[in-house]
Design an enzyme around this catalytic site. Structure first.
Site, PDB file in Angstrom:
ATOM      1  N   GLY A   1       0.843  -1.179   0.000  1.00 15.57           N
ATOM      2  CA  GLY A   1       0.000   0.000   0.000  1.00 15.57           C
ATOM      3  C   GLY A   1       0.877   1.227   0.000  1.00 15.57           C
TER       4      GLY A   1
ATOM      5  CG  PHE B   1       2.852   8.838   7.407  1.00 16.69           C
ATOM      6  CD1 PHE B   1       3.250  10.102   7.787  1.00 16.69           C
ATOM      7  CD2 PHE B   1       1.656   8.342   7.886  1.00 16.69           C
ATOM      8  CE1 PHE B   1       2.466  10.868   8.639  1.00 16.69           C
ATOM      9  CE2 PHE B   1       0.872   9.100   8.738  1.00 16.69           C
ATOM     10  CZ  PHE B   1       1.261  10.362   9.115  1.00 16.69           C
TER      11      PHE B   1
ATOM     12  CE  LYS C   1       3.629   3.714   6.562  1.00 13.71           C
ATOM     13  NZ  LYS C   1       2.338   3.635   7.132  1.00 13.71           N
TER      14      LYS C   1
ATOM     15  CG  ASP D   1      -3.897   9.547   8.502  1.00 20.70           C
ATOM     16  OD1 ASP D   1      -5.071   9.834   8.151  1.00 20.70           O
ATOM     17  OD2 ASP D   1      -3.042   9.132   7.710  1.00 20.70           O
TER      18      ASP D   1
END
Ligand code: NAG
Ligand code: NAG
Ligand code: NAG
Ligand code: NAG
Ligand code: NAG
Ligand code: NAG
Ligand code: NAG
Length: 822
Positions: free
Chosen positions: A513, A517, A534, A631
């Protein structure tokens, strides 16, 4: 089933009138059963006796077994399907005394049916026949040897505990055969059972033509979807008994009545008795639509079930063989290669995910995935392969399942829960058409490859050097940490090289995804552990030291409903966070997907809401430091394998805004639709801005629609306004997702809508704290204040991205960055 009722009451009378016989589940050798008498299993679940199908005008009678306390469609087995009793007045069903056979005779003594073909040598066996609690009618010798049982002769119904033979080494295959019509048990044209050539798949046949093929077993234990109505699930399993392989099914905790039935109309259905609705609930029915009938989309075509309306498509690098027919909705000619395949080194295999793999495969035993792939690569006639680890060796002494296809790919489908199919294509055929481009591209590609190789070599040597000098470690942990935090830094630093390897150099195919960020990749560490990586976008503007300290702080936060941070990495200006990998992906992938959302039953949804509330409460109240998420949204709620929610991306706001502790920021991070008015407009944030986002999330979970979705209903600008309007009218039921409204608790959904509306009130001080929200959700009976009408966002049709920015600019914020506007 009027007749059955009559029989039951008759049987009931007879037990009162006659001196009661010891056991009504047993048929003794000398006492034939006649019309009006029944055997009932010890626990009362099943009955055996004479019946006439309901609404039948034929006046035909049969001996069968039925669910005793179920009033409709209750027959599960029939003895004399093809030879009905026409005159029931003194027909008998008897256990013969000398040779122990079950015999059904007409009134005139004509033999209509018998259980066993006796061999001449058999004599003098005394037996007894008993109707078991499972619905099995068993004939045993007095020593307990089973001579015959009804479970070995299935008719149209499979019951839990019953085995259906799917191989034919020494005995014939077994099939369920439909009734001719709802009033006629004689064998109809539809049947269900294993492919005689290959036990790995099952078919529904119309006479001898296949009309539907099941998915190929990819595990010898398949667990079905969770059923709200009975709070359990169904499993199917394959096992080996005495040289043959059988399939069976069951229900863990099995207190409910369930059956698999080959319906007279050609549907194979899993049915569960719903005692509240007094009807059978169809858990699963095949075939579900035309597109999935056998071979409907032709060779190399597939039926795409992930579309709202299932439709035929061509496999990648194929095109319709006859495009005129194809457009006209005639798919039987299927697809052909866009360019002929030249067998050789140019070939590679394209991975198609979520496929029901094609028919007519060759099953190669005892191969690893690599060997399976090599097997297909090396044989030019091999067009595709698929692989599964069956995770038990119990069937073949082999837990591998390597399948190869040697010709056309027929009856392929794309569906949720499908598996990978690897198809052979020309390496360049899709991307490159003309020779010219090829000439230009090849040198470019090869020089790129060389560059990449050089870069990888450089990284490796560079890291080796650094490892020698221990610069790397020192820079990251030693030099930066002088305090006791070093002791806490058990928390691992993971090298960039390992992450590059784990994610295949951040390959697109590993991307899970992307968000404001940065991107998230799936990776497999050297240890084999699956992780989510990430890769923070470079704009965080934070120094290495701050970043590291923030990560260590965040890593200390541990809660069941927060995603676990496993490690981090800093490399030049790359900053990476390594999280646990959760296979069920994020909430939005279920909630906003029309095929998957029915799997999210209300009890699961309610648990998700409670779980998120607990995680948020921890962040707001119990963690140190306190964290405001900023968020919160459906994409940031991940689901573990038990569908329990885990909040992700918490603390990201800290990382991106490390020096901002006060409640005002010049950098608005967040997602349109979830942002509270005061945060979106003035950049003011507090725990109450998270509460607002949580309120939006509750409404989404109940309604099953995205906040930003524009087509909820034309009369309302968004989901909040829609919820408010229905709530005001006392009609919360209409707000509930139609996929679950039948099975949900309206009490709970209505409470959730109420709480959601309290959370999205315009004035932050009107919104409840997470602690009261959780207690309202969990305890239910607290009386709630009515919510105030949400005005700010609910009255604006802020449809486009541009408009949001316009609103925010007009509110004169210093600078607003709206990340991820989806
Ligand atoms: C039997 O007939 C009644 C009335 O005509 C109908 O409501 C019912 O659905 C029928 N039952 C079956 C099993 O066909
Ligand atoms: C008995 O024999 C007949 C004819 O061979 C066969 O069709 C039938 O299936 C047999 N019945 C049993 C119970 O084996
Ligand atoms: C069969 O049973 C009868 C009576 O129980 C007995 O007299 C006879 O000897 C038995 N025959 C065989 C072959 O066991
Ligand atoms: C089954 O076959 C019959 C006869 O060929 C045909 O008329 C019928 O439409 C078929 N039914 C289904 C559901 O395929
Ligand atoms: C599987 O293959 C390996 C070698 O590739 C062999 O040693 C082993 O015996 C085989 N196992 C079975 C069950 O055939
Ligand atoms: C490819 O597979 C087919 C079918 O199994 C087989 O007949 C043929 O011999 C194989 N060819 C090679 C080169 O292995
Ligand atoms: C299949 O999975 C089991 C358990 O996960 C593992 O022990 C086994 O080695 C795997 N087999 C293959 C061929 O990958």
């Amino acid at each position: 089933m009027g007749f059955i009722h009559r029989i039951i009451s008759l049987a009931f009378c007879s037990t009162i009138l006659l001196p009661s016989s010891a056991s009504v589940s047993r048929l003794p050798p000398n006492k034939p059963l006649t019309v009006g008498e029944t055997l009932v299993s010890d626990d009362g679940t099943f009955a055996l006796g004479f019946f006439s199908p309901s609404n039948s005008t034929r006046n035909h009678y049969y001996v069968g077994i039925w669910h005793n306390s179920i009033p409709k469609d209750n027959v599960v087995w029939v003895a004399n399907r093809a030879t009905p009793i026409t005159d029931p007045s003194s027909a008998t069903f008897a256990l013969t005394t000398r040779r122990s056979n079950l015999v059904l005779s007409n009134t005139d003594g004509q033999l209509l049916w018998m259980a066993r073909n006796l061999s001449a040598s058999e004599s003098n066996i005394t037996g007894e026949a008993t109707l078991d609690d499972t619905g099995n009618f068993i004939l045993r010798t007095s020593e307990g040897v089973v001579l015959w049982q009804s479970f070995d002769y299935p008719t149209d119904t499979l019951l839990p505990g019953m085995n259906l033979r799917i191989t034919h080494n020494r005995h014939a295959l077994q099939r369920l055969v439909s009734w001719k019509d709802p009033q006629d048990p004689s064998p109809g044209s539809f049947s269900y059972g294993a492919d005689p050539d290959e036990f790995l798949q099952r078919f529904v046949w119309n006479d001898s033509r296949p009309c539907r093929r099941s998915a190929v077993w990819s595990n010898y234990l398949v667990v079905g979807p969770y059923m709200e109505s009975v709070k359990t699930t169904i499993y199917m399993t394959v096992s080996r008994i005495d040289g043959e392989i059988y399939m069976s099914f069951g229900m863990p905790g099995g207190s409910s009545t369930v059956k698999i039935k080959m319906d007279y109309s050609g549907k194979i259905e899993i049915l569960v008795w719903n005692s509240n609705m007094l009807d059978w609930y169809v858990l699963q029915a095949e075939p579900s639509h035309q597109c999935s009938t056998y071979g409907y989309c032709g060779p190399f075509g597939y039926c795409d079930n992930t579309e709202p309306i299932a439709t035929c498509r061509c496999l990648n690098s194929f095109e319709p063989a006859n495009s005129k027919d194809w457009i006209g909705g005639k798919f039987s000619e299927g697809c052909r290669r866009k360019e002929p395949l030249r067998c050789g080194r140019e070939n590679w295999f394209l991975t198609l995910t979520e496929m029901k793999i094609p028919d007519k495969f060759v099953y190669v035993k005892n191969r690893s995935l690599d060997e399976c792939s090599a097997e297909c690569t090396s044989n030019c006639s091999c067009t595709a392969y698929a692989y599964a680890n069956m995770s038990t060796t119990a069937i073949n002494g082999d837990d591998t399942r390597c399948l190869l296809w040697m010709g056309d790919l027929i009856d392929t489908e794309k569906l949720i829960g499908g598996e990978n199919l690897y198809i052979r294509v020309d390496r360049l055929s899709d991307k490159v058409r003309s020779g010219n481009i090829l000439k230009i591209t090849l040198p470019v590609v090869s020089s790129l490859l060389i560059l990449i190789c050089m870069w990888v070599v450089w990284i490796c040597s560079c890291q080796a050097k650094q490892r020698n000098k221990k610069i790397w470690k020192n820079m990251i942990s030693g030099a930066l940490s002088t305090s006791d935090e070093l002791a806490d830094a058990k928390f691992p630093f993971i090298s960039f090289r390992e992450i590059v390897l784990a994610t295949d150099n951040f390959s697109r195919s590993n991307m899970l995804g992307h968000g404001g960020f940065g991107n998230v990749y799936k990776g497999t560490l050297e240890s084999g552990k699956k992780v989510a990586v990430k890769r923070l976008s470079k704009s965080s503007g934070q120094g290495v030291l701050e970043f590291r300290n923030e990560v260590i702080i965040i890593a200390k936060l541990q809660h069941r409903n927060l995603v676990k941070l496993l490690g981090f990495c800093i490399h030049r200006d790359e900053k990476l966070l390594i999280y646990e990998y959760l296979p069920n992906k994020s909430l939005d992938a279920f909630l906003f997907n029309s095929t998957r959302k029915p799997l999210l039953h209300w009890s699961i949804r309610f648990n998700i809401i409670i779980g998120i509330a607990r995680g948020l409460l921890y962040l707001h109240q119990d963690s140190r430091p306190k964290i405001i998420h900023r968020d919160l949204k459906a994409n940031n709620i991940l689901l573990d394998d038990e569908m329990s929610p885990k909040i992700s991306d918490f603390g990201m706001a800290r990382i991106f805004d490390g020096n901002q502790q006060q409640g005002n920021t010049n950098r608005v991070v967040g997602t349109y639709g979830y942002m509270s008015p005061e945060y979106a407009l003035e950049g003011v944030f507090s725990v109450k801005s998270d509460v607002y986002s949580f309120g939006v999330l509750i409404l989404e979970v109940v309604n099953g629609t995205k906040i930003s979705s524009m087509h909820i209903t034309e009369d309302f600008p968004n989901l909040i306004a829609y919820a408010w309007s229905l709530w005001k009218d006392g009609n919360t039921r209409d707000f509930v997702d139609s996929a679950i409204v039948e099975t949900c608790s309206l009490d709970e959904t209505s409470r959730c809508i109420h709480v959601g509306l309290l959370c999205v009130q315009d004035n932050p001080s009107d919104r409840p704290l997470m602690s009261s929200i959780l207690s309202i959700l969990e305890n239910g009976d607290i009386s709630l204040p009515p919510p105030k009408q949400p005005i700010y966002f609910a009255e604006r049709n802020y449809g486009t991205f541009g408009e949001v920015e316009a609103i925010m600019n007009s509110a004169n914020t210093v600078s607003t960055t709206v990340l991820e506007g989806r």
